[in-house]
Design an enzyme around this catalytic site. Structure first.
Site, short mmCIF file in Angstrom:
data_model
loop_
_atom_site.label_atom_id
_atom_site.label_comp_id
_atom_site.label_asym_id
_atom_site.label_seq_id
_atom_site.Cartn_x
_atom_site.Cartn_y
_atom_site.Cartn_z
CD GLU A 152 -5.18 -0.65 -2.15
OE1 GLU A 152 -4.90 -1.86 -2.08
OE2 GLU A 152 -6.35 -0.23 -2.09
CD GLU A 323 -8.11 0.95 -6.25
OE1 GLU A 323 -8.60 -0.01 -5.64
OE2 GLU A 323 -6.93 0.98 -6.64
#
Ligand code: GAL
Length: 661
Positions: A152, A323
């Site tokens: 991320e 995710e």
């Protein structure tokens, strides 16, 4: 269920796993349970630097080798994360100036994650070293099917770093871009307020000025910072490609995250993946309170889809969810549980939009450290939680469906630009002017019509679309201008399109600058509104509103005025196929305009209720019920060939229909 055993599927289910968090004795059992749930992909390693290299140069790869063997033994394909989002303490101590610096000049400390500055050359070298060591050891390991770079990028507000290295890097970057200081002074308009520089060495980062820094300076700092993310990523990709041939290289992006240009970073990657937290995202994204309440346990019906379409576009057709939320998260202001069935629904919806893999975060809830409140597929004691059973159901669904094929090519494109968001953030000229809200509102209007949508970058080929929406594009790059003029479809350009040049100046011919002839308008004034002070707009004999922004527009001789503000000025214009929207419409007005344009573009549309949504993939139409009650879908959809679900969809339910083609 299938008549005779499972049919082959072209998609997979995955999970995020942290072998370093659990005793080695449970790995084999974990891997077996994963396989039994229908999971065949597992991402590991992305935060494990302190275990992979406990002190400088002393690698401990033995445990990872054993974990890979165990997972491989159960037939699981591994995505190995590079651990560079979490540099270990010894490294930070050895190189303290690698820390990111906040806009007040304070270094951000060790003790969580993402504590590095993208501009720091020394840290990049350290990343190259650990990635090379990992890829040399595991690059050809048969378990590894893909690599994830870092984790991320930009999370926790880390793209913009106000460090010394960033300042030096920015000066070099500016020199490359402008060549001479005179050219920079001219481009930025530095004669204003005597801001002229004599040398690139005099330029600081645009912080700590007495009042607003020059917008051109700030926009360039966004561009520079975005380029650092791409360059940081590229270092790792090049090493992995050389040492781990045949594996995909990917990164996991986030929700509504605009601080760097994902299309640029994706140029070096194979697959765009993203982290989907429907309930957390609903809680933190600006939306009316009633909407947040209504969808608190399901997530917004368009938010996940928006990102699936965005990342399918960024990934040139290839995307995953890396995710997927399994239950309550820990990081939003309020963290409700998911309604029953939603963990399955979110998975099916990702597949409907073309995902190759949906991977859940995380295998087992962690009983220690920051994310103790974050659910997993299993409870901390190892027993299955509700999400485990829903994932099992999802894998049975996939077996019933068999091959899904590719996402059906959309006839509608929404042009999404990270750079546009920087221009609008630097000078919003109205506190509530929001690029992403405007883009999302347009997307939602299209989704209510049941349309399949592509979200494309500003460099996209637009020739196959019947309808193209440009929410706003202050600086219109030449290539996009040419595509819009050349494409055959209806075009709707939102307010502020063409209102600035590349160096953040008003164009010589005024807005919409390079699109003046195409759109047939000239903008002479703009104004913004406080909440609750909207301007009435008359369109198709009804009254709607511009609620945040409006522009004073002069139409050209061949330009029709389709809607007017109450004082008789053009609110929506049309010249040929080109439409210009001179303000920020309320939901009802936007819906009406988009429906009319879709009709003019010859697209077949539906009128979907708030909670019902649809997407086509291969020979299937998927239908999802995000609403609070069961819904009869037969008025909207032919239910003669139902493969999953039925004409009556329970709350949180999904149906899959076989389409004629
Ligand atoms: C993501 C992150 C994960 C985990 C998760 C919790 O942003 O990539 O490591 O923190 O959020 O929801």
């Amino acid at each position: 269920m299938p008549q005779s055993g499972p049919r082959p599927s072209d998609v997979t289910i995955g999970v995020c796993y942290y072998p370093e968090h659990w005793p080695e004795a449970v790995w084999a059992e974990d891997a077996r349970h994963m396989r039994e749930a229908g999971i065949s992909r597992v991402r590991i390693g992305e935060f494990a630097w302190s275990r992979l290299e406990p002190s400088q140069g002393k690698y401990d790869f033995g445990w990872l080798a054993r974990a890979l063997d165990v997972l491989h033994g159960e037939g699981l394909g591994v995505i190995l994360g590079t651990p560079t989002a979490t540099p270990p303490k010894w490294l930070v101590d050895a190189m303290p100036d690698m820390l990111p610096v906040d806009r007040h000049g304070r270094p951000r400390g060790f003790g969580s994650r993402r504590h590095y500055c993208f501009s720091h050359a020394g840290y990049r070298r350290e990343c190259a070293r650990i990635v090379r060591a990992l890829a040399e050891r595991f690059g050809e390991h048969p378990a590894i099917i893909a690599w994830q770079t870092d984790n991320e990028y930009g999370c926790h507000n880390t793209v913009l770093s106000w460090s010394d290295e960033a300042r030096l890097g920015f000066r070099h970057w500016l020199k490359d871009r402008y060549g001479s200081i005179a050219a920079l002074n001219d481009a930025w308009g530095n004669v204003f307020w005597s801001m002229e520089y004599r040398d690139f060495e005099e330029i600081d980062l645009p912080s700590a000025t007495v009042t607003e820094a020059n917008p051109a300076h700030r926009t360039d700092f966004h561009r520079y910072s975005s380029d650092q993310v791409a360059a940081f990523n590229r270092v790792q990709v090049e090493i992995i490609r050389a040492l781990s041939p045949g594996r995909d290289v990917l990164h996991n992006f986030m929700t509504f995250f605009l601080d760097f240009d994902h299309h640029e970073t994706m140029k070096d990657l194979d697959i765009a993946t993203w982290d989907s937290y429907p309930l957390g995202s609903l809680d933190v994204f600006p939306m009316p309170a009633e909407r947040k309440a209504a969808f608190a346990r399901t997530g917004d019906p368009d938010l996940q889809a928006f990102h699936h379409d965005l990342y399918r576009g960024a990934g040139r057709g290839r995307f995953w969810v890396m995710e997927q939320q399994p239950g309550p998260v820990n990081w939003a202001d309020y963290n409700p549980d998911a309604a029953p069935g939603l963990v399955r629904l979110w998975g099916l919806e990702g597949f409907a939009h073309g995902a190759e893999t949906i991977s859940y975060f995380r295998w087992r809830q962690a009983p220690f450290a920051q994310e103790q409140f974050h659910a997993g597929l299993n409870l901390p004691d190892g027993s299955p939680d509700r999400a485990y059973h829903e994932v099992k159901q999802l894998s049975a669904d996939l077996a019933a469906l068999g091959t899904l094929g590719k996402a059906v090519p959309a006839r509608v494109a929404l042009v999404f630009s990270y750079e546009a968001s920087w221009f609008l953030r630097v000078q919003p000229q109205g506190r509530n002017f929001s690029y992403v809200e405007q883009a999302f509102a347009m997307y939602r209007a299209l989704r209510r019509l049941g349309l399949d949508i592509d979200i494309v970058g500003p460099e996209a080929d637009l020739s196959s679309y019947a309808l193209v929406l440009v929410p706003s594009m202050p600086f219109v790059p030449e290539r996009l201008a040419a595509e819009l003029v050349r494409c055959p479809g209806m075009v709707l350009a939102g307010p502020r399109t063409g209102s600035r040049t590349a160096s953040h100046r008003i164009p010589g011919n005024l807005a919409p600058g390079p699109l003046a002839d195409f759109l047939g308008v000239r903008v002479t004034r703009v104004e913004s509104y406080r909440p609750h002070s909207a301007v009435p707009v008359r369109y198709e004999n009804e009254v709607f509103h511009f609620d945040r922004w409006r522009e004073f527009v002069e139409p050209g001789a061949d330009t029709e005025v389709l809607a007017k503000t109450e004082d008789g000025r053009p609110a929506l214009t049309r010249k040929g196929r080109a439409h210009y929207l001179a303000g920020s419409p309320d939901e009802a007005l936007l819906q009406r305009i988009v429906a009319r344009l879709a009709g003019d573009a010859g697209l077949a549309v539906l009128d979907l209720p708030a909670g019902l949504r649809t997407r086509r993939r291969g020979a299937f139409r998927f239908v999802f019920n995000y609403g609070p009650a069961s819904a009869d879908i037969s008025p909207q959809f032919p239910v003669t060939s139902v493969v999953l679900g039925g004409a009556r969809l329970e709350a949180g339910g999904a149906a899959v229909l076989r389409t004629e083609d």
